[in-house]
Design a protein around this motif. Structure first.
Motif, PDB file in Angstrom:
ATOM      1  N   GLN A  34       0.834  -1.200   0.000  1.00  0.00           N
ATOM      2  CA  GLN A  34       0.000   0.000   0.000  1.00  0.00           C
ATOM      3  C   GLN A  34       0.870   1.252   0.000  1.00  0.00           C
ATOM      4  OE1 GLN A  34      -3.177  -0.914  -0.470  1.00  0.00           O
ATOM      5  NE2 GLN A  34      -2.355  -2.980  -0.190  1.00  0.00           N
ATOM      6  N   CYS A  35       2.001   1.193   0.718  1.00  0.00           N
ATOM      7  CA  CYS A  35       2.946   2.311   0.721  1.00  0.00           C
ATOM      8  C   CYS A  35       3.612   2.459  -0.645  1.00  0.00           C
ATOM      9  CB  CYS A  35       4.016   2.101   1.791  1.00  0.00           C
ATOM     10  SG  CYS A  35       3.374   1.967   3.475  1.00  0.00           S
ATOM     11  N   TRP A  54       2.258   1.975  -3.495  1.00  0.00           N
ATOM     12  CA  TRP A  54       1.363   2.704  -4.413  1.00  0.00           C
ATOM     13  C   TRP A  54       1.580   4.207  -4.296  1.00  0.00           C
ATOM     14  CZ3 TRP A  54       0.746  -0.798  -7.488  1.00  0.00           C
ATOM     15  CH2 TRP A  54       0.050  -1.996  -7.288  1.00  0.00           C
ATOM     16  N   TYR A  62       0.260   2.157   7.813  1.00  0.00           N
ATOM     17  CA  TYR A  62       0.576   0.905   7.115  1.00  0.00           C
ATOM     18  C   TYR A  62       1.931   0.350   7.553  1.00  0.00           C
ATOM     19  CZ  TYR A  62      -3.332   1.873   3.968  1.00  0.00           C
ATOM     20  OH  TYR A  62      -4.578   2.109   3.454  1.00  0.00           O
ATOM     21  N   VAL A 105      -6.518  -6.425   3.566  1.00  0.00           N
ATOM     22  CA  VAL A 105      -5.681  -5.975   2.443  1.00  0.00           C
ATOM     23  C   VAL A 105      -6.493  -5.930   1.150  1.00  0.00           C
ATOM     24  CG1 VAL A 105      -3.638  -6.491   1.055  1.00  0.00           C
ATOM     25  CG2 VAL A 105      -3.572  -6.862   3.515  1.00  0.00           C
ATOM     26  N   LEU A 143      -8.500  -2.863   1.174  1.00  0.00           N
ATOM     27  CA  LEU A 143      -7.630  -1.736   0.839  1.00  0.00           C
ATOM     28  C   LEU A 143      -7.356  -1.689  -0.658  1.00  0.00           C
ATOM     29  CD1 LEU A 143      -5.023  -1.968   3.754  1.00  0.00           C
ATOM     30  CD2 LEU A 143      -6.856  -0.289   3.501  1.00  0.00           C
ATOM     31  N   GLY A 144      -7.315  -2.861  -1.289  1.00  0.00           N
ATOM     32  CA  GLY A 144      -7.134  -2.926  -2.741  1.00  0.00           C
ATOM     33  C   GLY A 144      -8.293  -2.288  -3.490  1.00  0.00           C
ATOM     34  N   SER A 156      -7.755   1.361  -3.251  1.00  0.00           N
ATOM     35  CA  SER A 156      -6.672   1.742  -4.167  1.00  0.00           C
ATOM     36  C   SER A 156      -7.153   1.775  -5.613  1.00  0.00           C
ATOM     37  CB  SER A 156      -5.500   0.762  -4.031  1.00  0.00           C
ATOM     38  OG  SER A 156      -4.927   0.838  -2.743  1.00  0.00           O
ATOM     39  N   ASN A 176      -3.452  -4.412  -9.589  1.00  0.00           N
ATOM     40  CA  ASN A 176      -4.072  -4.241  -8.273  1.00  0.00           C
ATOM     41  C   ASN A 176      -5.456  -4.882  -8.232  1.00  0.00           C
ATOM     42  OD1 ASN A 176      -4.454  -2.836  -5.552  1.00  0.00           O
ATOM     43  ND2 ASN A 176      -6.121  -1.941  -6.746  1.00  0.00           N
ATOM     44  N   THR A 226      -6.467  -7.928  -5.852  1.00  0.00           N
ATOM     45  CA  THR A 226      -7.582  -7.758  -4.919  1.00  0.00           C
ATOM     46  C   THR A 226      -8.572  -8.917  -5.013  1.00  0.00           C
ATOM     47  OG1 THR A 226      -7.380  -5.346  -5.020  1.00  0.00           O
ATOM     48  CG2 THR A 226      -9.491  -6.235  -4.259  1.00  0.00           C
TER      49      THR A 226
END
Length: 250
Positions: free
Chosen positions: A85-86, A88, A109, A152, A155-156, A159, A190, A194
């Motif tokens: 995530q970082c 990205w 994160y 996660v 979070l995808g 994103s 991504n 996901t």
């Protein structure tokens, strides 16, 4: 300052990814060795997989290091995916000169990665104590692992919509075609990642939650258990191919 943080994260991700692959391969080899050497037991015509208590002394000696190695593998995998995530944010800064997340979210994160790396060996240690049922030392780390993968995956989804926003904001910039092409590449990866994480996470959660019940309906029936295990194994393999494509793009 941030560029050094991003470089450090990229190096950590590369090390975690490679070490995770090596550790997972070693665990698979050890598990296959135990499974095929021990085989099945036959008592009064009832054939079943040998329980741990019936294993040879040499194979029983591998149980503790294998259990902890599995939990370390969970730690490294979830740590890699949270640090992604970082990554990205680094990607948005380097390709589109835009911010993908706030600095507070970025450090959350990083902190979450550290906590995630520590929690699985602690779970294994706690549920290996004699006060707990022996099955919990396997079920609880897998259940927490499945829950973290689900987070996660969620979070995808976030994103994905951030990538869409980034694409819209990049259309009027210089080299718009090159920028949007790169962003779409990572957006598609991504999205694939996901979807795979949702499949793997839900399969793990369902299988582990069923293991906590008294009847263990799914675990006691071969087809649903094998179906969920196959989903987990196939998804895991493809996930790491996707992760490699993210860090080493075409």
């Amino acid at each position: 300052m941030y560029i050094y943080i991003y470089i450090y994260i990229y190096v950590c991700l590369t090390i975690l990814k490679r070490f995770t692959c090596i550790l997972t391969f070693g665990l698979d080899v050890t598990s296959c060795k135990i499974k095929y050497e021990e085989g099945f037991a036959n008592i009064m015509g009832h054939v079943f997989t040998k329980p741990e208590i019936m294993w040879t002394a040499a194979d029983r000696a591998l149980v503790i290091p294998t259990d902890y190695s599995l939990c370390i593998g969970f730690s490294l995998q979830t740590g890699t995916l949270f640090l992604l995530q970082c990554f990205w944010n680094y990607l948005a800064n380097s390709v589109a000169k835009a911010s993908f997340m706030s600095s507070r979210e970025f450090f959350v994160y990083v902190l979450w990665t550290i906590v995630s790396i520590l929690i699985f060996p602690l779970l294994q240690y706690n549920f290996s104590r004699e006060v707990y049922n022996t099955t919990l030392k396997e079920i609880m780390p897998e259940l927490v692992y499945g829950c973290e993968l689900f987070i996660v995956a969620a979070l995808g989804v976030i994103s994905h919509f951030r990538f869409r926003k980034l694409l819209r904001s990049s259309k009027g910039s210089m080299n718009a075609h090159s920028i949007t092409h790169k962003i779409r590449y990572f957006q598609e990866l991504n999205l694939i990642l996901t979807l795979l994480l949702f499949v793997m996470a839900l399969s793990l959660i369902i299988l582990s939650a069923d293991g906590l019940t008294d009847r263990k309906t799914l675990n006691m029936h071969k087809f649903p258990a094998d179906f969920l295990i196959c989903n987990i194994n196939v998804s895991s393999c493809v996930i790491w191919f996707v992760v490699i494509l993210i860090f080493h793009p075409k």
